[in-house]
Design a protein around this motif. Structure first.
Motif, short mmCIF file in Angstrom:
data_model
loop_
_atom_site.label_atom_id
_atom_site.label_comp_id
_atom_site.label_asym_id
_atom_site.label_seq_id
_atom_site.Cartn_x
_atom_site.Cartn_y
_atom_site.Cartn_z
N ASP A 103 6.86 0.83 -3.61
CA ASP A 103 6.04 0.04 -3.06
C ASP A 103 5.54 0.21 -1.44
O ASP A 103 6.28 0.34 -0.83
CB ASP A 103 7.22 -1.12 -2.97
N ARG A 104 4.19 0.56 -1.51
CA ARG A 104 3.63 0.87 -0.18
C ARG A 104 3.94 -0.20 0.92
O ARG A 104 4.27 0.19 2.12
CB ARG A 104 2.17 0.88 -0.34
N ALA A 132 14.11 -2.11 -1.25
CA ALA A 132 13.91 -2.30 -2.72
C ALA A 132 14.98 -3.09 -3.50
O ALA A 132 14.70 -3.87 -4.46
CB ALA A 132 13.52 -0.90 -3.09
#
Length: 426
Positions: A103-104, A132
């Motif tokens: 996830d950028r 996360a």
């Protein structure tokens, strides 16, 4: 008698677990090992981790007088994390030390707020994994592999050590979780409490004491990462003591009286007692040798090398452009020409070149504020090559000391010794 007392060190790696029993004088008196594959087909399965630890520890305990055990410590792979509920039950598949967060937005949140010198940067950092995992239902804490396994002995799943916590953003200088972590959006209440490596956590939980037939007074000691444990296992314990790992790549580590942080080199420091363990990794090493020679050919050619005289060739051996440490340059070019017609001379020049990089690495550590190298211990496959060792010894001009052990469990047992002494049980 204190001389009869024992401590236990446990190492959990990507392929298995190992346990050792160590006497108060540092001598290993028993050991055991178990492969993860014997219990699970997935190295991310925490139940498999625990079963491997049980098997390795059980084998070790079967060879000693369990009544003499006073303390136990565990190391795990740095950056391996999992979310747990209040009873310690895993709530999701763990993310291993080398599993990246995709996830950028989470990665951008870390890079926007983490100080430049923090070890929390990067897709595989513990802090990225906390972000996360923090939305998993019923999550109580997001903890490290070693924390979770230690919890099986203490019943506590909210305690970590300073070494495992480093990549999750812990500040080892102030010895605290810094306030900037909250600005990343992280739920700071999910972070574990942190103790120095080697500090007593608690006495063993009754259920664990019964399961392993151990005394009720066994002290569970805060552990460390596998890398720090491997360093401690060698016997290095003074500022200026260096350990070079001559494996696929070259890794250098050195004890320092002050922390060294240089993110451009991938360099940060773990706190061990009142000293600091700083190190970096080069792209040179055995990977270059393997590009040109088989292990069998290296063994034959090494017998032809005279390590006393230089070739005069100035190699910087790499298989492709790019270097991390002691030079930080993604476009850095290999230097491996001219190539001599004689293979033994070519191999010798590569040995000299890698030794030159190694020497420059320790000089870089000193230039960044570390001590001058005072002694060197060598581990890994390359350490067994006599010609290469002679070339290195001549270049460094410091004592090459014997390695007590290359087993991480031995280093963790040394932490258990320290914890046992602090707790007054040894």
């Amino acid at each position: 008698m204190s001389g009869d007392k024992l401590v236990l060190g446990i190492d959990i790696g990507t392929s298995g677990a190992r346990a050792v029993a160590m006497a108060a004088d540092g001598v290993v008196v028993a050991s055991g090992a178990a492969r993860l594959a014997s219990f699970s087909g997935d190295h991310r399965d925490p139940i498999g981790w625990w079963k491997a630890v049980q098997a390795a520890l059980g084998e070790t305990l079967g060879s000693i007088d369990r009544r003499q055990v006073t303390a136990l410590a565990i190391d795990g792979t740095s950056g391996t994390m999992l979310p747990v509920d209040q009873s310690g039950a895993p709530l999701a598949t763990p993310m291993m030390y080398n599993d990246p967060v995709a996830d950028r937005a989470l990665l951008d949140a870390v890079s926007a707020h983490a100080p430049r010198e923090s070890a929390a940067h990067g897709a595989t950092s513990g802090l990225a994994k906390l972000l996360a995992f923090q939305s998993v239902p019923d999550v109580f804490r997001v903890i490290h592999q070693a924390d979770w396994l230690a919890g099986h002995f203490t019943g506590l799943y909210d305690v970590s050590d300073e070494n495992n916590a480093l990549k999750t953003g812990y500040d080892p200088v102030s010895r605290s979780w810094p306030e900037w972590i909250g600005r990343t959006g992280a739920r700071v209440e999910l972070l574990p409490d942190v103790l120095p490596a080697g500090a007593p956590i608690a006495t063993i939980a009754p259920a664990a004491a019964e399961a392993f037939d151990l005394p009720a007074g066994v002290v569970i000691v805060a552990g460390t990462t596998d890398g720090c444990a491997s360093f401690l296992a060698t016997g290095a314990d003074q500022p200026g003591d260096g350990v070079s790992a001559l494996g696929t790549t070259l890794t250098v580590k050195m004890l320092s009286e002050r922390p060294l942080f240089a993110p451009e080199y991938g360099l940060y420091s773990h706190r061990i007692g009142e000293m600091w363990l700083a190190g970096g990794a080069s792209n040179t090493g055995g990977v270059v040798l393997a590009e040109h020679f088989s292990p069998e050919r290296i063994a034959v050619l090494s017998e032809e090398i005279n390590p006393v005289v230089d070739t005069g060739l100035d190699y910087y051996p790499l298989v492709k452009p790019g270097e991390r440490f002691p030079v930080a340059d993604s476009d850095f070019l290999p230097r491996m020409s001219p190539r001599p017609a004689d293979d033994a001379t070519f191999l010798k020049a590569i040995f000299e070149g890698i030794a030159g990089v190694e020497s420059l690495a320790y000089q870089r550590l000193a230039a960044l504020g570390g001590p001058t190298l005072r002694s060197l211990r060598s581990v890994g496959g390359g350490a067994k090559n006599a010609a290469w060792t002679a070339i290195r010894a001549r270049k460094f001009g410091v004592p090459f000391l014997p390695v007590l052990s290359e087993e991480a469990a031995v280093g963790t047992a040394r932490l258990a010794l320290a914890g046992a002494r602090k707790a007054g049980v040894l």
